[in-house]
Motif scaffolding. Structure first.
Motif, PDB file in Angstrom:
ATOM      1  N   ARG A 206       9.584 -42.839  23.899  1.00 25.02           N
ATOM      2  CA  ARG A 206       8.896 -41.639  23.423  1.00 25.02           C
ATOM      3  C   ARG A 206       9.756 -40.399  23.619  1.00 25.02           C
ATOM      4  O   ARG A 206       9.874 -39.557  22.719  1.00 25.02           O
ATOM      5  N   ASP A 207      10.388 -40.263  24.784  1.00 25.38           N
ATOM      6  CA  ASP A 207      11.218 -39.090  25.061  1.00 25.38           C
ATOM      7  C   ASP A 207      12.452 -39.040  24.167  1.00 25.38           C
ATOM      8  O   ASP A 207      12.956 -37.961  23.841  1.00 25.38           O
ATOM      9  N   LEU A 208      12.939 -40.215  23.763  1.00 25.58           N
ATOM     10  CA  LEU A 208      14.110 -40.273  22.879  1.00 25.58           C
ATOM     11  C   LEU A 208      13.736 -40.099  21.411  1.00 25.58           C
ATOM     12  O   LEU A 208      14.616 -40.032  20.553  1.00 25.58           O
ATOM     13  N   GLY A 209      12.439 -40.052  21.117  1.00 28.28           N
ATOM     14  CA  GLY A 209      12.007 -39.872  19.732  1.00 28.28           C
ATOM     15  C   GLY A 209      11.992 -41.135  18.912  1.00 28.28           C
ATOM     16  O   GLY A 209      11.802 -41.084  17.693  1.00 28.28           O
ATOM     17  N   VAL A 210      12.188 -42.293  19.555  1.00 25.87           N
ATOM     18  CA  VAL A 210      12.148 -43.559  18.831  1.00 25.87           C
ATOM     19  C   VAL A 210      10.720 -43.937  18.472  1.00 25.87           C
ATOM     20  O   VAL A 210      10.435 -44.488  17.410  1.00 25.87           O
ATOM     21  N   TRP A 211       9.799 -43.618  19.377  1.00 25.61           N
ATOM     22  CA  TRP A 211       8.378 -43.898  19.160  1.00 25.61           C
ATOM     23  C   TRP A 211       7.597 -42.702  19.684  1.00 25.61           C
ATOM     24  O   TRP A 211       7.905 -42.174  20.755  1.00 25.61           O
ATOM     25  N   GLY A 212       6.598 -42.252  18.944  1.00 25.56           N
ATOM     26  CA  GLY A 212       5.931 -41.017  19.319  1.00 25.56           C
ATOM     27  C   GLY A 212       4.479 -41.151  19.686  1.00 25.56           C
ATOM     28  O   GLY A 212       3.723 -40.192  19.556  1.00 25.56           O
ATOM     29  N   GLY A 213       4.051 -42.326  20.137  1.00 27.56           N
ATOM     30  CA  GLY A 213       2.647 -42.537  20.438  1.00 27.56           C
ATOM     31  C   GLY A 213       2.277 -42.260  21.888  1.00 27.56           C
ATOM     32  O   GLY A 213       2.994 -41.596  22.627  1.00 27.56           O
TER      33      GLY A 213
END
Length: 361
Positions: A206-213
């Motif tokens: 999430r922090d890397l922007g790969v997954w935003g849930g």
């Protein structure tokens, strides 16, 4: 956002609201009110794509991935609320069982429903050899470094490949002790380590922007109590009446683990094959899974008990849901997702005009 929860409500009413929203029901009145207000004020983060070009609206329906955690027997379900059927939700079968529309399951579309073994996703799962210390038959497989590879493989090769991509991932909370025992079992430590790694890995993605849930931990006992209302859980206003009618010194009977599992499987089979269906398949794969689940629950006689070697062969040949003993993992994952959706809908009612009164009916 101003809370509609009044301090004039009785403690029993606040506990009822907390129960309907999937929150703890213990504590003082001010603690119950604070939990309800916090739950109602929390908003889900926007779902960011890998390219970060667009963000989905927070008002769009959630895509829920519900995980019943385990290493040998992990089950997950991918579901979305069925807006076309939501308005006429479960009028007969569900409400007749639960006695309240606020504890009835929300109709959903099921996009994936699987059970797998993470032993197949470890460091040597690619067939490229590697150290025998990391084979599923050795303790080295559960070392932190090896289990981290297993966790990453599960997320990269399975979870992030799901479509639609989940916006909320529900992870079943693990406990350290069973039955009040003083000892902590080695297998429990391994599963709890996996739970921590999943949370850490998803936070990193999430922090890397790969997954935003959003990742949501769920206590399994709250799910069972919620849908078995009237069997394992009574309404606060009914508790006093039941206590008065019960003979002195006689305690309320509590279901055993086996009885609770059977009750949940029976309930799930009614949701899938009853007159008022709750679950609709989103594709051919889930249609086959639903049919196989229903067929397994209708099996009348268990097979004669055989050796462990023969039983192991049955599991590999028949697939993940042919044997009734394996239905509870799939049941728990799907029931957890449906319960969370109902909790979210009940929580959203708290700030609406007349919402509290509606929930307390």
């Amino acid at each position: 956002m101003t809370s509609m929860i009044s301090g004039a409500l009785r403690a029993s009413q606040l506990k009822r609201l907390s129960f309907l929203c999937g929150l703890p029901t213990t504590g003082r009145k001010d603690e119950l009110i604070a939990r309800l207000a916090l739950a109602n004020s929390n908003t889900s983060p926007p779902v960011v794509t890998k390219t970060k070009k667009k963000a989905k609206s927070s008002s769009s329906p959630p895509v829920v991935l519900s995980i019943d955690l385990g290493i040998k027997n992990l089950a997950f379900s991918l579901l979305t609320p069925d807006s076309k059927r939501n308005g006429r939700s479960s009028n007969s079968a569900a409400n007749g069982l639960h006695g309240s529309a606020n504890t009835a399951p929300i109709p959903i579309t099921l996009h994936a429903w699987r059970r797998l073994s993470l032993l197949d996703l470890g460091p040597n799962s690619d067939g490229g050899g590697g150290s025998e210390e990391c084979s599923p038959l050795s303790a080295g497989f559960f070392a932190p470094a090896a289990l981290a590879i297993t966790t990453n493989n599960f997320l990269q090769d399975t979870i992030l490949q799901l479509r639609p991509l989940p916006t909320h991932i529900l992870i079943e909370r693990q406990r350290w002790r069973s039955g009040g025992a003083a000892a902590i079992q080695e297998w429990t430590v391994r599963v709890n380590t996996l739970e921590a790694m999943l949370h850490a890995s998803l936070r990193t993605l999430r922090d890397l922007g790969v997954w935003g849930g959003e990742v949501v931990p769920v206590k399994p006992e709250r799910v069972g109590q919620f849908f078995l209302l009237g069997q394992d859980q009574v309404k606060p206003e009914e508790a006093e009446a039941e206590s008065a009618e019960r003979p002195a010194g006689k305690r309320r009977t509590k279901k055993t683990s086996a009885e609770s599992k059977k009750a949940k499987i029976d309930l799930m089979s009614r949701w899938l094959d009853g007159s008022d269906l709750v679950v609709s398949p989103g594709n051919v794969e889930t249609r086959h899974m639903l049919d196989a689940y229903i067929a397994a629950t209708k099996r009348k006689k268990p097979r004669p008990r055989r050796s462990k070697v023969a039983d192991a062969a049955d599991i590999s040949e028949e697939g993940p849901i042919e044997r009734k003993a394996k239905l509870d993992d799939l049941t728990d994952s799907l029931m957890q997702g449906i319960a969370w959706l109902r909790w979210q809908e009940n929580t959203s009612l708290l700030n609406s005009e007349g919402g509290v009164e509606e929930l307390l009916k």
